[in-house]
Design an enzyme around this catalytic site. Structure first.
Site: not given
Lengths: 596, 166
Positions: B81, B88-90
């Protein structure tokens, strides 16, 4: 460091070369005019002179920057570099359109334009930064620390950069105006030429300057005023909209005229696209903001200050206390009016539970009863009773008499003092916890017990008895009436049960409190007598457990709750513990005043 | 706008310094500019990232609590992720409008209720439990699914790297 050295070397070399060229020419021709002719006739000399010109322009730019902006911030510098690259590329594209007019003067004009542009960008960034830097706290600290005289003096110093900034803005505006004017006149007298491009560029720069100035004035007013200025956001939005519109019109006109006279201006496509997008966004913002304001004013009830005072009221959007100006959403969550409005410009959902407020707001009735903590306030705020409340059961309806709101708060607060204190200290973790359904006003609701929701909503004083009491015997009542009665009674029973449960909870809490108290006093004995040390606690515990087991084994022992131990049964090693218990009992007995 | 953002960021900074969550340090890079933060995240225990201290930077927009900040690790990371460049990919870092991966329900998206602390805590739990359905780094996601041992080895290497052991 290295680039700086290199730049310095470059500037120095250029100066040396220029002086060498000039010296050489003067040495050859002896007189001013012939030496000028000599230099202009020779290409290498001219190259040196151009380089020198470039270096000079850069130096002047540096000087101006130092003068007006001081040290640039890293972000500003990055921004500047990025934008300059775009500007240079576009300038090169523009050169291709005007390759016939290409001349040193043309290049010089473009360089000047580029410089002015970069100053506009820097001014824009700086004004935006005004809002971001925590200047207000600095002033605030000064106010606390210094006496009035010193403070005044320092505030003047603090104002200096602002004076410079406003001077710069005026200068930029004047320059822009001047160039637009000259371009206009030259176009009128000599017909359309490159001046057209400059005219438009400077006109756009003029709008930018106006925009920055307005923003600057707004920010200054905001900073000078003690409390945040509410209407500023609206002003900013509208300024943005108007300036955006002006720019779009200017670019459109420019495109049209250019396409008619010369060719389609490729170099203006990117800025045109960006302005259109910005304008569209501004328009959208204004529309959304208007809608949000309208909704705020009509759909959601205000929360009164008393109500806010009664609940733990931190606005979850800005993390600040709410004292006034708060709104309640249909889902019972409370926020600052302004915070909510700016959020509704983005999305029409409750920030906490993501309830779609536009859809649920229509019926106007609150789906859940509001907290009883604010009975009277609620009655003031909402004159009309919500339709969901059946009126019939009023006369029977007792719970709020048994359980007035105030003692409830007190109890809960006391009993869970430890745990709630801890919880509220790390407020962000509990308040905004992963369970968004928990309404913020109940931050003091019982964390350990999972306190049941407040008993039914007694939020107005019992109305004048409009419904007659049912007759003692049920004859003469219709079937529907009887059924209604049954329903009402059922409801009442349910309420009572709920009430009893609440009481049970309180009792549990009280027991817990007593337990805590006893442990605390136990510890106190240890510290004061210094005799039995802590490990004896374990012995005590074991003793108790053994006894409990004994009681379990003997069936008749369970019936009587005799005092757990008689002194003759105590083994040797438990004597201390027994003494301790006796001591504690003494302390606990109400007559004993010596106990604390 | 930005004034509100500033005040909220200050409040959060205070909260984080007074009451720091375990394994997380965060604060503005310099006090002049509260809109850029630096954060240090320790790798959660019992995961391949255990023991690592991962630096990241957070960039806040001027309308901060209304829009989410951007977060980017400044050290090398290998995780399903996290984009190869460290972003950051959340889901809580995405505002409900945009959905880069198409897997997120709007209920887990950004809202002003979220905070720096919660972002960082979610990042810690993301380190512990990658979500390979919406992968930002496809290689890492594939390796995490198919060859966990190698993934763990790489993570361990990164941990040693952040500690300056290699």
């Amino acid at each position: 460091m290295q680039t700086k050295m290199r730049a310095l070397l470059f500037a120095l070399g250029s100066f040396l070369l220029t002086s060498a060229v000039v010296g050489h020419a003067y040495y050859q021709r002896k007189q001013f005019y012939p030496s000028v002719v000599f230099i202009t006739k020779s290409n290498p000399s001219m190259a040196v002179m151009y380089t020198q010109g470039f270096v000079l322009v850069l130096l002047v730019g540096k000087l101006m920057r130092k003068l007006f902006f001081g040290q640039l911030h890293a972000a500003e510098f990055e921004h500047l570099i990025e934008r300059s690259w775009y500007a240079v590329t576009e300038t090169c594209l523009a050169f291709t359109v005007f390759r016939d007019d290409f001349s040193p003067k043309f290049v010089a004009l473009f360089t000047l334009l580029l410089f002015l542009k970069s100053f506009h960008w820097l001014a824009e960034d700086r004004v935006d930064f005004m809002e971001r830097s925590p200047v207000i706290t600095w002033v605030f600290h000064l106010r606390i620390l210094c006496k009035i005289l010193v403070q005044k003096f320092l505030r003047k110093i603090h104002l200096i950069p602002r004076v410079i900034l406003s001077a710069l803005l005026t200068l930029l505006g004047a320059l822009d105006y001047l160039f637009v004017n000259s371009a206009y006149h030259s176009t009128l007298s000599k017909g359309p030429s490159v001046q057209l491009v400059f005219g438009f560029e400077y006109a756009i720069l003029l709008t930018i300057t106006t925009n920055i100035s307005i923003k600057y004035i707004l920010h200054t007013i905001d900073i000078e005023s003690e409390n945040p200025w509410e209407a500023k956001a609206v002003y900013l939005l509208h300024t943005e909209l108007i300036v955006g519109f002006l720019k779009v019109v200017l670019y459109g006109l420019f495109m049209l005229i250019m396409a008619r006279i010369h060719t389609f201006p490729l170099f203006a496509i990117r800025p045109m696209y960006l302005t259109t997008r910005a304008f569209k966004r501004a328009l959208q913002d204004v529309i959304m903001s208007r809608r949000a304001i309208r909704n705020m004013n009509h759909l959601y009830p205000d929360v009164t200050p008393e109500e806010l005072a009664n609940s733990d009221s931190t606005c979850i959007i800005c993390r600040e206390e709410m004292t006034s100006g708060a709104k309640r959403l249909p889902c019972n969550h409370i926020f600052h009016t302004l915070c909510l409005r700016s959020w509704f410009q983005r999305q029409q959902t409750c920030p906490t539970c993501r309830l779609d407020v536009l859809q649920t707001a229509q019926p106007q009735a609150p789906p859940r009863p509001p907290p009883p903590a604010a009975n009277n306030a609620q009655a003031d705020a909402r004159p009309a009773p919500p339709p969901a409340q059946p009126m019939g059961h009023r006369p029977f309806h007792m719970p709020h008499v048994w359980m007035p709101a105030a003692p409830r708060q007190g109890n809960a607060g006391d009993a869970s003092s430890d745990s709630t204190a801890g919880a509220s200290a790390s407020s962000s973790s509990t308040q905004a916890g992963p369970i968004p359904m928990m309404p913020p006003p109940f931050a003091f609701s019982f964390p350990a017990h999972g306190f049941p929701f407040p008993p039914p909503p007694p939020f107005f004083p019992p109305p004048p008895i409009s419904v007659p009491l049912p007759p003692a015997n049920f004859e003469g009542m219709t079937r529907e009436e009887l059924e209604a009665l049954v329903g009402v009674e059922e409801e009442n029973i349910r309420n009572r049960i709920r009430c009893l449960r609440n009481i049970q909870c309180f009792l549990d809490a009280a027991v817990l409190q007593m337990h805590q108290y006893s442990t605390a006093t136990g510890r106190h004995i240890f510290t004061s007598n210094d005799e039995p040390t802590l490990p004896n606690f374990e012995g005590l515990l074991k003793n108790l457990q053994e006894e409990a087991r004994k009681v379990d084994k003997e069936p008749e022992g369970a019936a009587g709750f005799s005092p757990p131990q008689a002194p003759e049964e105590i083994p040797e090693e438990d004597k201390e513990a027994a003494e301790l218990r006796k001591l504690r009992l003494q302390r606990f007995s109400p007559n004993d005043d010596s106990a604390k | 706008m930005a004034r509100y953002a500033l005040r909220r960021l200050m409040a959060e900074y205070k909260q984080l310094t007074v009451n720091p969550p375990e394994g997380i340090i965060a604060g503005p890079m310099n006090e002049e500019n509260f809109f850029e933060w630096e954060a240090l995240i320790t790798g959660p225990e019992d995961t391949p990232f255990e023991g690592g201290v991962f630096p990241a930077k957070l960039q806040f927009p001027s309308d901060y609590p209304l829009s989410p900040p951007k977060m980017q690790f400044t050290c090398e990371m290998f995780h399903p992720n996290i984009y190869p460049d460290g972003r950051v990919c959340i889901s809580i870092l995405h505002s409900p409008g945009d959905d880069p991966t198409g897997y997120e329900s709007s209920s887990e998206r950004w809202s002003p209720v979220q905070s720096v602390e919660k972002i960082l805590l979610s990042v810690v739990s993301m380190l512990a439990e990658p979500n390979d359905e919406s992968a930002a780094n496809l290689d890492a996601a594939k390796m995490w699914r198919d060859d966990r041992q190698q993934f763990n080895q790489i993570a361990q290497k990164l941990v040693r790297h952040t500690l300056g052991l290699q």
